[in-house]
Design a protein around this motif. Structure first.
Motif, PDB file in Angstrom:
ATOM      1  N   PRO A   1       0.814  -1.229   0.000  1.00  0.00           N
ATOM      2  CA  PRO A   1       0.000   0.000   0.000  1.00  0.00           C
ATOM      3  C   PRO A   1       0.841   1.271   0.000  1.00  0.00           C
ATOM      4  O   PRO A   1       0.468   2.266  -0.630  1.00  0.00           O
ATOM      5  CB  PRO A   1      -0.814  -0.125   1.298  1.00  0.00           C
ATOM      6  CG  PRO A   1      -0.896  -1.595   1.564  1.00  0.00           C
ATOM      7  CD  PRO A   1       0.406  -2.158   1.076  1.00  0.00           C
ATOM      8  N   GLU A   2       1.995   1.236   0.697  1.00  0.00           N
ATOM      9  CA  GLU A   2       2.838   2.431   0.781  1.00  0.00           C
ATOM     10  C   GLU A   2       3.957   2.397  -0.254  1.00  0.00           C
ATOM     11  O   GLU A   2       4.910   3.172  -0.157  1.00  0.00           O
ATOM     12  CB  GLU A   2       3.482   2.526   2.178  1.00  0.00           C
ATOM     13  CG  GLU A   2       2.548   2.243   3.342  1.00  0.00           C
ATOM     14  CD  GLU A   2       2.530   0.757   3.731  1.00  0.00           C
ATOM     15  OE1 GLU A   2       2.178   0.459   4.886  1.00  0.00           O
ATOM     16  OE2 GLU A   2       2.864  -0.088   2.867  1.00  0.00           O
ATOM     17  N   GLY A   3       3.858   1.516  -1.226  1.00  0.00           N
ATOM     18  CA  GLY A   3       4.969   1.259  -2.135  1.00  0.00           C
ATOM     19  C   GLY A   3       5.388   2.434  -2.993  1.00  0.00           C
ATOM     20  O   GLY A   3       4.579   3.300  -3.346  1.00  0.00           O
TER      21      GLY A   3
ATOM     22  N   ALA B   1       0.619  -9.581   1.387  1.00  0.00           N
ATOM     23  CA  ALA B   1      -0.758 -10.069   1.516  1.00  0.00           C
ATOM     24  C   ALA B   1      -1.105 -10.277   2.986  1.00  0.00           C
ATOM     25  O   ALA B   1      -2.227 -10.002   3.422  1.00  0.00           O
ATOM     26  CB  ALA B   1      -0.941 -11.366   0.736  1.00  0.00           C
ATOM     27  N   ALA B   2      -0.109 -10.744   3.778  1.00  0.00           N
ATOM     28  CA  ALA B   2      -0.342 -11.007   5.190  1.00  0.00           C
ATOM     29  C   ALA B   2      -0.544  -9.731   5.995  1.00  0.00           C
ATOM     30  O   ALA B   2      -1.210  -9.755   7.035  1.00  0.00           O
ATOM     31  CB  ALA B   2       0.815 -11.811   5.772  1.00  0.00           C
ATOM     32  N   ARG B   3       0.019  -8.625   5.526  1.00  0.00           N
ATOM     33  CA  ARG B   3      -0.148  -7.367   6.258  1.00  0.00           C
ATOM     34  C   ARG B   3      -1.123  -6.415   5.562  1.00  0.00           C
ATOM     35  O   ARG B   3      -1.216  -5.239   5.933  1.00  0.00           O
ATOM     36  CB  ARG B   3       1.205  -6.676   6.465  1.00  0.00           C
ATOM     37  CG  ARG B   3       1.928  -6.241   5.196  1.00  0.00           C
ATOM     38  CD  ARG B   3       3.233  -5.515   5.515  1.00  0.00           C
ATOM     39  NE  ARG B   3       2.994  -4.225   6.113  1.00  0.00           N
ATOM     40  CZ  ARG B   3       2.864  -3.081   5.425  1.00  0.00           C
ATOM     41  NH1 ARG B   3       2.940  -3.089   4.094  1.00  0.00           N
ATOM     42  NH2 ARG B   3       2.653  -1.960   6.049  1.00  0.00           N
ATOM     43  N   ALA B   4      -1.866  -6.921   4.583  1.00  0.00           N
ATOM     44  CA  ALA B   4      -2.806  -6.079   3.838  1.00  0.00           C
ATOM     45  C   ALA B   4      -3.887  -5.515   4.759  1.00  0.00           C
ATOM     46  O   ALA B   4      -4.296  -6.157   5.735  1.00  0.00           O
ATOM     47  CB  ALA B   4      -3.444  -6.878   2.714  1.00  0.00           C
ATOM     48  N   ARG B   5      -4.367  -4.329   4.420  1.00  0.00           N
ATOM     49  CA  ARG B   5      -5.375  -3.664   5.243  1.00  0.00           C
ATOM     50  C   ARG B   5      -6.790  -4.067   4.869  1.00  0.00           C
ATOM     51  O   ARG B   5      -7.714  -3.914   5.662  1.00  0.00           O
ATOM     52  CB  ARG B   5      -5.223  -2.144   5.104  1.00  0.00           C
ATOM     53  CG  ARG B   5      -3.856  -1.616   5.503  1.00  0.00           C
ATOM     54  CD  ARG B   5      -3.665  -0.174   5.105  1.00  0.00           C
ATOM     55  NE  ARG B   5      -3.777  -0.007   3.650  1.00  0.00           N
ATOM     56  CZ  ARG B   5      -3.531   1.130   3.015  1.00  0.00           C
ATOM     57  NH1 ARG B   5      -3.153   2.205   3.710  1.00  0.00           N
ATOM     58  NH2 ARG B   5      -3.650   1.220   1.703  1.00  0.00           N
ATOM     59  N   THR B   6      -6.957  -4.555   3.650  1.00  0.00           N
ATOM     60  CA  THR B   6      -8.291  -4.914   3.172  1.00  0.00           C
ATOM     61  C   THR B   6      -8.226  -6.242   2.425  1.00  0.00           C
ATOM     62  O   THR B   6      -7.149  -6.633   1.933  1.00  0.00           O
ATOM     63  CB  THR B   6      -8.852  -3.851   2.221  1.00  0.00           C
ATOM     64  OG1 THR B   6      -8.061  -3.848   1.008  1.00  0.00           O
ATOM     65  CG2 THR B   6      -8.829  -2.455   2.847  1.00  0.00           C
ATOM     66  N   PRO B   7      -9.358  -6.946   2.298  1.00  0.00           N
ATOM     67  CA  PRO B   7      -9.365  -8.170   1.498  1.00  0.00           C
ATOM     68  C   PRO B   7      -8.944  -7.937   0.054  1.00  0.00           C
ATOM     69  O   PRO B   7      -8.310  -8.801  -0.558  1.00  0.00           O
ATOM     70  CB  PRO B   7     -10.822  -8.638   1.597  1.00  0.00           C
ATOM     71  CG  PRO B   7     -11.315  -8.070   2.879  1.00  0.00           C
ATOM     72  CD  PRO B   7     -10.644  -6.734   3.008  1.00  0.00           C
TER      73      PRO B   7
ATOM     74  N   ALA C   1      -5.195  -7.777  -0.107  1.00  0.00           N
ATOM     75  CA  ALA C   1      -4.663  -9.125   0.078  1.00  0.00           C
ATOM     76  C   ALA C   1      -4.829  -9.957  -1.180  1.00  0.00           C
ATOM     77  O   ALA C   1      -3.939 -10.732  -1.553  1.00  0.00           O
ATOM     78  CB  ALA C   1      -5.354  -9.808   1.254  1.00  0.00           C
ATOM     79  N   ALA C   2      -5.964  -9.806  -1.862  1.00  0.00           N
ATOM     80  CA  ALA C   2      -6.226 -10.581  -3.077  1.00  0.00           C
ATOM     81  C   ALA C   2      -5.254 -10.196  -4.186  1.00  0.00           C
ATOM     82  O   ALA C   2      -4.765 -11.060  -4.926  1.00  0.00           O
ATOM     83  CB  ALA C   2      -7.668 -10.370  -3.532  1.00  0.00           C
ATOM     84  N   VAL C   3      -4.975  -8.897  -4.320  1.00  0.00           N
ATOM     85  CA  VAL C   3      -4.034  -8.453  -5.352  1.00  0.00           C
ATOM     86  C   VAL C   3      -2.644  -9.025  -5.071  1.00  0.00           C
ATOM     87  O   VAL C   3      -2.001  -9.601  -5.949  1.00  0.00           O
ATOM     88  CB  VAL C   3      -3.977  -6.912  -5.418  1.00  0.00           C
ATOM     89  CG1 VAL C   3      -2.844  -6.459  -6.334  1.00  0.00           C
ATOM     90  CG2 VAL C   3      -5.302  -6.354  -5.918  1.00  0.00           C
ATOM     91  N   ALA C   4      -2.178  -8.905  -3.832  1.00  0.00           N
ATOM     92  CA  ALA C   4      -0.824  -9.352  -3.500  1.00  0.00           C
ATOM     93  C   ALA C   4      -0.683 -10.870  -3.588  1.00  0.00           C
ATOM     94  O   ALA C   4       0.295 -11.379  -4.141  1.00  0.00           O
ATOM     95  CB  ALA C   4      -0.443  -8.863  -2.106  1.00  0.00           C
TER      96      ALA C   4
END
Length: 343
Positions: free
Chosen positions: A163-165, A227-233, A236-239
């Motif tokens: 997300p902060e990439g 994906a494990a630290r994603a803020r939203t589903p 996580a799905a994208v990663a």
């Protein structure tokens, strides 16, 4: 924010969350032809080699693994003590936190005092070259730990799914070339788990890069970590869709060696043991790197790290013995066959 993210990365890798790539490193697809009559004395096998102008005891490298988390000082000190005792090089994780803040988290000259005789590699991210980093920051990264070389790590996939990439990678080839020309130590370019292809390697070599760490797929997947630290589903799905992205390490080493016979290659990514290391060396690696498999030992003590590499060295020595190889140069000529064999 940056320090929190680095801590999350470390906690996820150490916490038992499945973050290995869903694609194998490729070492299981090959095996050595067994030599039943080696005609050598196993005690005479010489595993030593040279790296960055220094003699090292075995062709191993503790690859970059820690950044700006609170545990990093303990981890780096344990690694430095162990590597000096064993006689192998090590690379620190990203020094961005140490460069951008007042907290160095152990990224200082204490590492050189703990490891005065082995190569130490500094480390910054290529993406930072588009966010204000340049030769001054690169020199600071080297000088703060008295490093023998600087790693520029390439992690476009991780940056893309984080997300902060940092997603502006335009013009980075030229900026890496500028560092090559201006820096007083060798520049190493490495991936972080998706491999450096011969095409990209050729561009880097044309810039003056002489050491490439392929860091192929098969070990830790940073897409899976994100994906494990994603803020939203949705995040996580994208990663998670990219957990198998990249070229397996074995293929990446072999392809690069065939395309660039003279380049110094570090083979890392999913190297599980000394047999995998032997295969990586046979396929064309000059040095074999490990990160995640060393990380847990590094959080315990230098002795745990030493024990890990004593096992790795013993396994590599047996592989040399059972291929009739008295040294690493002979191992590179050992016969390989495809596996598994089917009738």
């Amino acid at each position: 924010m940056l320090i929190d993210r680095k801590k999350q990365h470390l906690d996820i890798v150490l916490g038992g969350v499945p973050v290995s790539a869903t694609i194998g490193a490729g070492f299981d697809a090959i095996r050595f032809e067994h030599v039943a009559l080696p005609e050598i004395d196993m005690s005479d096998i010489d595993l030593s080699t040279r790296f960055l102008g220094k003699e090292i005891s075995a062709p191993f490298l503790v690859s970059s693994m820690t950044g700006g988390a609170e545990k990093a000082e303990l981890i780096n000190h344990n690694i430095a003590i162990a590597c000096e005792a064993i006689g192998i090089p090590f690379a620190v994780g990203s020094q961005r936190v140490a460069i951008d803040t007042d907290a160095d988290w152990g990224m200082n000259r204490a590492l050189r005092r703990l490891a005065p005789s082995v190569p130490i590699l500094a480390n910054i991210g290529a993406a930072q070259l588009n966010t204000g980093y340049g030769i001054d920051q690169a020199r600071r990264a080297v000088e703060m730990i008295d490093a023998d070389a600087l790693i520029i790590h390439l992690n476009p996939l991780q940056e893309a799914v984080q997300p902060e990439g940092d997603r502006n990678w335009a013009g980075l080839t030229g900026r890496i070339g500028e560092l090559c020309a201006a820096l007083h130590v060798p520049l190493v370019v490495k991936e972080v788990g998706a491999a450096i292809s011969p095409t990209v390697a050729a561009r880097l070599i044309n810039l003056g890069v002489t050491i490439i760490d392929v860091a192929g797929a098969g070990g830790t997947s940073w897409a899976a970590v994100e994906a494990a630290r994603a803020r939203t589903p949705a995040e996580a799905a994208v990663a998670s869709a990219f957990a198998d992205w990249g070229q397996p390490t074995a293929r990446a080493i072999s392809s690069l060696r065939q395309a660039q016979p003279d380049i110094f290659i570090i083979g890392s990514g999913g190297v599980r043991n000394g047999v995998d290391a032997a295969k990586a060396l046979r396929l064309g690696a000059d040095l074999v790197g490990q990160a995640a498999s060393v990380l847990r030992s590094a959080t315990v003590s230098p002795e745990d790290v030493i024990n890990h590499f004593e096992v790795m060295t013993a396994q590599l020595r047996v592989a040399c013995f059972c291929t009739g190889s008295s040294n690493i140069a002979q191992l590179r000529s050992a016969r390989l066959e495809a596996a598994p064999f089917t009738v």
